[in-house]
Design an enzyme around this catalytic site. Structure first.
Site, PDB file in Angstrom:
ATOM      1  N   LYS A 113       0.849  -1.641  -0.054  1.00 35.49           N
ATOM      2  CA  LYS A 113       0.334   0.292  -0.060  1.00 35.49           C
ATOM      3  C   LYS A 113       0.622   1.401   0.049  1.00 35.49           C
ATOM      4  O   LYS A 113       0.941   2.033  -0.431  1.00 35.49           O
ATOM      5  CB  LYS A 113      -1.138   0.370   1.426  1.00 35.49           C
ATOM      6  N   ASN A 114       1.482   0.777   0.992  1.00 37.56           N
ATOM      7  CA  ASN A 114       2.750   2.523   0.840  1.00 37.56           C
ATOM      8  C   ASN A 114       3.509   3.017  -0.052  1.00 37.56           C
ATOM      9  O   ASN A 114       3.925   4.426  -0.631  1.00 37.56           O
ATOM     10  CB  ASN A 114       2.677   2.960   2.498  1.00 37.56           C
ATOM     11  N   CYS A 170      -5.325  13.704  12.741  1.00 33.17           N
ATOM     12  CA  CYS A 170      -5.089  12.548  12.307  1.00 33.17           C
ATOM     13  C   CYS A 170      -4.908  11.723  13.760  1.00 33.17           C
ATOM     14  O   CYS A 170      -4.311  12.174  14.907  1.00 33.17           O
ATOM     15  CB  CYS A 170      -3.941  11.860  11.794  1.00 33.17           C
ATOM     16  N   ARG A 188       1.721  14.910  13.356  1.00 35.98           N
ATOM     17  CA  ARG A 188       1.982  14.636  12.005  1.00 35.98           C
ATOM     18  C   ARG A 188       2.117  16.189  11.427  1.00 35.98           C
ATOM     19  O   ARG A 188       1.123  15.957   9.756  1.00 35.98           O
ATOM     20  CB  ARG A 188       1.131  13.700  11.439  1.00 35.98           C
ATOM     21  N   ASP A 247       4.964   0.604  11.693  1.00 32.81           N
ATOM     22  CA  ASP A 247       3.289   0.603  11.360  1.00 32.81           C
ATOM     23  C   ASP A 247       2.702  -1.874  11.909  1.00 32.81           C
ATOM     24  O   ASP A 247       2.354  -2.712  11.188  1.00 32.81           O
ATOM     25  CB  ASP A 247       3.290   0.412   9.962  1.00 32.81           C
ATOM     26  N   ARG A 298      -8.853  -0.377   4.385  1.00 32.18           N
ATOM     27  CA  ARG A 298      -8.033   1.138   4.014  1.00 32.18           C
ATOM     28  C   ARG A 298      -6.179   0.631   3.883  1.00 32.18           C
ATOM     29  O   ARG A 298      -5.538   0.377   2.499  1.00 32.18           O
ATOM     30  CB  ARG A 298      -7.373   1.633   4.825  1.00 32.18           C
TER      31      ARG A 298
END
Ligand code: UD1
Length: 422
Positions: A22-23, A118, A123, A308, A400
């Protein structure tokens, strides 16, 4: 709204295919804005965040189609007819800010909404802004939007970040590919997703050296051309599924997994009592038997332990023998899963950025809810070995970042269902 129901119990056995990252994909997609020619990404993950980025790119005038059931993204930015990244899209996903560098480099101006609040900390975007300013951009904040201009074009420069931000590295590297002269980015982030982005930019004709180290050198070129690029394996999805047999017992082969993507994580698994074996197709993970041992974990930029995977690792340590100390050094306020795990019977004490987990013998199923992607999946993992039923609400967070989560876990024998209220 959908819910996921997990009934803990049996050991897991079988294989799980790991998707493209994803990233990485979220950084590769805005690279289309750098060229008039088509950019095609293969091995793309099928996730709602990818749809959000597609929506953003098309709002700017790019064309994007999703082929082969979403695994191929064909994009073209021949005509960029809008330079405003609107709040309505950007607020859904922070990675939307990755259009700033490419738009500025290609068009000489860009207006990008700030991502706003967020759930996992403040961030800010100061490093993105200062890096682009070092390349000659003029950036002003007005009405919640960053108004960026480079009236004389971008110019190569030496810029050192005071923290190795992933997104700022990506934005600055993309912008520098079309700047005049040479840019040297010091204290750059070293994540595999950045290495993947650079590999793609190089195929597009960019001159870049040093990716994967903390100093990246970019020699600007006049134009970039089209390319086709496969998205690298998702190391966070990989780590998440490696934890499934670690928590529930059994043996699972993660197809496409590579140790070099998750080395710091594998070292911690080994210390806890989990075997990881490299196979021809990926990584085979099994529990060595008996109770797992407690381990201490501190998150850090790559090659350190990924933030993560912190929530998922905590889910495993809840039932390990002894006391584990987890330190979160990347984001403030990233222990929202701790109170939910506590509701399942875990013993966790959070003080600022440190969580102390005292292992209990067994967790118990409960209705739980989480406010971000990785926290949500940690509750699913915990549910795999908990006694009884765990109901995870707010499933849209999972959509997501995890494609076909229920199908993948069912495929290795987990007792898991997605139910819809409507
Ligand atoms: C990326 C990942 C995210 C991961 C994170 C850290 C994507 C789409 N997301 O996010 O999943 O958790 O890396 O590995 O790739 N910071 C500043 N100023 C800035 C930028 C960042 O202070 O200008 C701070 C942030 O507040 C945060 C830390 O730096 O505390 C890490 O942020 P960064 O590395 O930029 O993460 P993202 O690129 O947002």
């Amino acid at each position: 709204m959908d819910r996921i129901i997990v009934t803990g119990g049996g050991a897991l056995k079988g294989e799980i295919p790991i998707a493209g990252a994803k990233n990485a994909c979220l950084a590769l997609m805005p690279a289309t804005l750098l060229s008039e020619e088509p950019l095609t990404l293969t091995n793309a993950p099928r996730l709602s965040d990818i749809k959000t980025m597609t929506e953003l790119l098309t709002s700017l005038g790019a064309e994007a189609s999703s082929l082969q059931d979403g695994q191929v993204l064909a994009m073209s930015s021949h005509d960029i007819n809008n330079h405003i990244a609107d709040y309505d899209i950007v607020r859904k996903m922070r990675a939307s800010n990755l259009v700033l560098g490419p738009m500025l480099a290609r068009l000489g101006h860009a207006v990008v909404s700030l991502p706003g609040g967020c759930a996992i900390g403040a961030r800010p975007m100061d490093l993105h802004i200062h890096g682009l300013e070092a390349l000659g951009a003029e950036i002003e904040l007005r009405d919640g939007y960053l108004h960026a201009r480079a009236p004389k074009g971008l110019k190569g420069a030496v810029f050192e970040m005071n923290f190795a931000s992933v997104g700022a590295t990506e934005n600055i590297v993309m912008a520098a590919t079309l700047a005049k002269g040479t840019t040297v980015l010091k204290n750059a982030a070293r994540e595999p997703e950045i290495v993947d982005l650079v590999a793609c930019l190089r195929k597009m004709g960019a001159h870049i050296d040093g990716e994967g180290t903390s100093e990246i050198t970019i020699e600007g070129v006049d134009r970039l051309h089209g390319a086709t690029h496969p998205v690298v394996t998702d190391r966070i999805e990989l780590g998440t599924y490696m934890l499934a047999p670690a928590i529930a017992g059994g043996e699972v082969e993660c197809i496409g997994g590579r140790v070099d993507l998750v080395r710091a994580f594998v070292e911690k698994l080994d210390a806890a009592g989990i075997s990881v074996e490299e196979t021809a197709r990926g990584l085979k993970v099994s529990r060595r038997g008996g109770r797992l041992s407690a381990v201490d974990v501190t998150t850090a930029p790559f090659p350190g332990f990924p933030t993560d995977l912190q929530a998922q690792m905590m889910a495993m340590l809840c039932t390990a023998d002894g006391v584990s100390v987890l330190e979160e050094r990347i984001f403030e306020n990233r222990f929202m899963h701790a109170p939910e795990l506590t509701r399942m019977g875990a013993d966790i004490d959070v003080q600022g950025g440190t969580a102390t987990v005292t292992g209990v013998k067994k967790l118990k199923g409960a209705p739980v809810m989480a406010t971000d992607l990785r926290a949500s999946v940690s509750l699913i993992l915990a549910g795999l070995a908990a006694q009884g039923e765990t109901v995870v609400n707010r499933v849209y967070h999972l959509d997501r970042g995890y494609e076909q989560l229920v199908r993948k876990l069912k495929g290795v024998g987990a007792n898991i269902e997605r139910v819809s209220d409507t």
